[in-house]
Motif scaffolding. Structure first.
Motif, mmCIF file in Angstrom:
data_model
loop_
_atom_site.group_PDB
_atom_site.id
_atom_site.type_symbol
_atom_site.label_atom_id
_atom_site.label_comp_id
_atom_site.label_asym_id
_atom_site.label_seq_id
_atom_site.Cartn_x
_atom_site.Cartn_y
_atom_site.Cartn_z
ATOM 1 N N ILE A 146 -7.936 1.481 -12.947
ATOM 2 C CA ILE A 146 -7.989 0.259 -13.377
ATOM 3 C C ILE A 146 -6.726 -0.376 -12.924
ATOM 4 O O ILE A 146 -6.830 -1.523 -12.411
ATOM 5 C CB ILE A 146 -7.574 0.193 -14.850
ATOM 6 C CG1 ILE A 146 -8.961 0.691 -15.775
ATOM 7 C CG2 ILE A 146 -7.085 -1.005 -15.357
ATOM 8 C CD1 ILE A 146 -10.065 -0.185 -15.628
ATOM 9 N N PRO A 147 -5.660 0.220 -12.567
ATOM 10 C CA PRO A 147 -4.615 -0.696 -11.861
ATOM 11 C C PRO A 147 -5.056 -1.231 -10.173
ATOM 12 O O PRO A 147 -4.644 -2.321 -10.299
ATOM 13 C CB PRO A 147 -3.344 0.510 -11.892
ATOM 14 C CG PRO A 147 -3.419 1.160 -13.018
ATOM 15 C CD PRO A 147 -4.999 1.208 -13.039
ATOM 16 N N PRO A 148 -5.549 0.020 -9.455
ATOM 17 C CA PRO A 148 -5.645 -0.585 -8.232
ATOM 18 C C PRO A 148 -7.208 -1.654 -8.327
ATOM 19 O O PRO A 148 -7.336 -2.690 -7.410
ATOM 20 C CB PRO A 148 -6.046 0.505 -7.326
ATOM 21 C CG PRO A 148 -6.436 1.559 -8.331
ATOM 22 C CD PRO A 148 -5.619 1.343 -9.568
ATOM 23 N N ILE A 149 -8.044 -1.555 -9.081
ATOM 24 C CA ILE A 149 -9.082 -2.353 -9.398
ATOM 25 C C ILE A 149 -8.486 -3.611 -9.936
ATOM 26 O O ILE A 149 -8.930 -4.723 -9.596
ATOM 27 C CB ILE A 149 -10.169 -1.827 -10.340
ATOM 28 C CG1 ILE A 149 -11.176 -0.756 -9.702
ATOM 29 C CG2 ILE A 149 -11.292 -3.136 -10.705
ATOM 30 C CD1 ILE A 149 -11.914 -0.255 -10.567
ATOM 31 N N GLY A 150 -7.501 -3.915 -10.576
ATOM 32 C CA GLY A 150 -6.853 -4.903 -11.232
ATOM 33 C C GLY A 150 -6.410 -5.715 -10.119
ATOM 34 O O GLY A 150 -6.329 -7.033 -9.595
ATOM 35 N N ASN A 151 -5.592 -4.988 -9.066
ATOM 36 C CA ASN A 151 -5.235 -5.753 -7.759
ATOM 37 C C ASN A 151 -6.579 -6.516 -6.940
ATOM 38 O O ASN A 151 -6.016 -7.382 -6.269
ATOM 39 C CB ASN A 151 -4.338 -4.645 -6.747
ATOM 40 C CG ASN A 151 -3.144 -4.180 -7.572
ATOM 41 O OD1 ASN A 151 -2.470 -4.947 -8.443
ATOM 42 N ND2 ASN A 151 -2.968 -2.967 -7.070
ATOM 43 N N ASN A 152 -7.597 -5.642 -6.978
ATOM 44 C CA ASN A 152 -8.666 -6.272 -6.145
ATOM 45 C C ASN A 152 -8.913 -7.467 -6.838
ATOM 46 O O ASN A 152 -9.590 -8.325 -6.201
ATOM 47 C CB ASN A 152 -9.683 -5.158 -6.214
ATOM 48 C CG ASN A 152 -9.415 -4.089 -5.145
ATOM 49 O OD1 ASN A 152 -8.564 -4.214 -4.255
ATOM 50 N ND2 ASN A 152 -10.439 -3.101 -5.191
ATOM 51 N N MET A 153 -9.064 -7.565 -8.324
ATOM 52 C CA MET A 153 -9.515 -8.561 -8.819
ATOM 53 C C MET A 153 -8.669 -9.850 -8.707
ATOM 54 O O MET A 153 -9.027 -11.025 -8.427
ATOM 55 C CB MET A 153 -9.620 -8.436 -10.312
ATOM 56 C CG MET A 153 -10.479 -7.327 -10.650
ATOM 57 S SD MET A 153 -12.269 -7.725 -10.222
ATOM 58 C CE MET A 153 -12.131 -6.574 -8.619
ATOM 59 N N ILE A 154 -7.378 -9.578 -8.590
ATOM 60 C CA ILE A 154 -6.164 -10.650 -8.380
ATOM 61 C C ILE A 154 -6.712 -11.084 -6.705
ATOM 62 O O ILE A 154 -6.687 -12.398 -6.572
ATOM 63 C CB ILE A 154 -4.914 -10.130 -8.306
ATOM 64 C CG1 ILE A 154 -4.591 -9.858 -9.727
ATOM 65 C CG2 ILE A 154 -3.932 -11.459 -7.471
ATOM 66 C CD1 ILE A 154 -3.307 -9.210 -10.152
ATOM 67 N N ALA A 155 -6.908 -10.176 -5.885
ATOM 68 C CA ALA A 155 -7.286 -10.357 -4.483
ATOM 69 C C ALA A 155 -8.479 -11.350 -4.608
ATOM 70 O O ALA A 155 -8.781 -12.411 -3.598
ATOM 71 C CB ALA A 155 -7.375 -9.262 -3.574
ATOM 72 N N LEU A 156 -9.544 -11.108 -5.204
ATOM 73 C CA LEU A 156 -10.989 -11.845 -5.420
ATOM 74 C C LEU A 156 -10.540 -13.141 -5.831
ATOM 75 O O LEU A 156 -11.403 -14.056 -5.457
ATOM 76 C CB LEU A 156 -11.665 -11.043 -6.450
ATOM 77 C CG LEU A 156 -13.070 -11.417 -6.509
ATOM 78 C CD1 LEU A 156 -13.964 -10.442 -7.266
ATOM 79 C CD2 LEU A 156 -13.404 -12.721 -7.479
#
Length: 218
Positions: A146-156
């Motif tokens: 969840i934390p790294p995917i959350g970072n990806n969502m912010i990049a998105l």
């Protein structure tokens, strides 16, 4: 010509509408990238090689080419083979698939890190391989990423500005259109940046809340 923020309220409705489009694109693409990442991870790890190898080629293309080019291919290229997508839909698909590939890499690593005994235990109680993945292995793997995917969502969110090049009136394009009327780039680009920052804070808050709920449920 000095700064003049007095013109901003006149065009605030256009900027806010663009902000709503940005949020809509980001949320829809984030959902697609999350579930697409899970599906891609399962394909990469467990599908037959005749499916797995073409998928790896597609994943390599998405990871090895610019997102902007992918948006052009989806929006302008697919028309040539009879697939005419609205710009908004093309933007969601482009962003969603691009980040689904990156999420897939994270989820694959997390699935492989789950104790193999979990799968064996699930099979011994009568679950099929698919059921064991869906009910036991994947939920544990997703919690860990969840934390790294959350970072990806912010990049998105930040990359969602690229859909402006295919005509989606999101926040960046809305600001550009207002600037074309007022010739006030600094004021309206600064406003757009402020809105992106607020949306970013909201996404970070949601991700932290999800992380806390997951940590409590463990």
């Amino acid at each position: 010509m000095g700064l003049d923020f007095s013109v901003v309220p006149q065009y605030l409705d256009i900027i806010l509408l663009g902000c709503l489009w940005t949020i809509g694109i980001t949320v829809a693409a984030a959902i697609l990238s999350f579930f697409g990442g899970i599906i891609f991870a399962v394909i990469a790890l467990y599908a037959h090689w005749t499916i797995r190898q073409p998928f790896r080629l597609i994943a390599w293309v998405f990871m090895g080419t610019p997102l902007l080019l992918q948006l052009f291919l989806i929006y302008f290229g697919l028309v040539q083979i009879g697939i005419d997508l609205p710009a908004f839909v093309a933007g969601i698909i482009g962003l969603g698939l691009h980040f689904a590939v990156y999420n897939s890499e994270l989820i694959q690593t997390a699935i492989l890190s789950v104790d193999k005994g979990q799968m064996e235990a699930a099979r011994t109680v009568g679950l099929s391989r698919g059921q064991a993945l869906r009910k036991v292995v994947i939920p544990q793997a997703v919690r860990d990423v969840i934390p790294p995917i959350g970072n990806n969502m912010i990049a998105l969110l930040k990359d969602s500005a690229l859909v402006s090049v295919i005509g989606v009136s999101e926040l960046t394009l809305s600001a550009q259109r207002v600037i074309g009327r007022t010739y006030r780039p600094f004021e309206f680009y600064l406003m757009a940046a402020a809105f992106y920052y607020v949306i970013n804070l909201g996404m970070e808050w949601v991700v932290r809340k999800i992380e806390r709920r997951i940590s409590i449920s463990r």
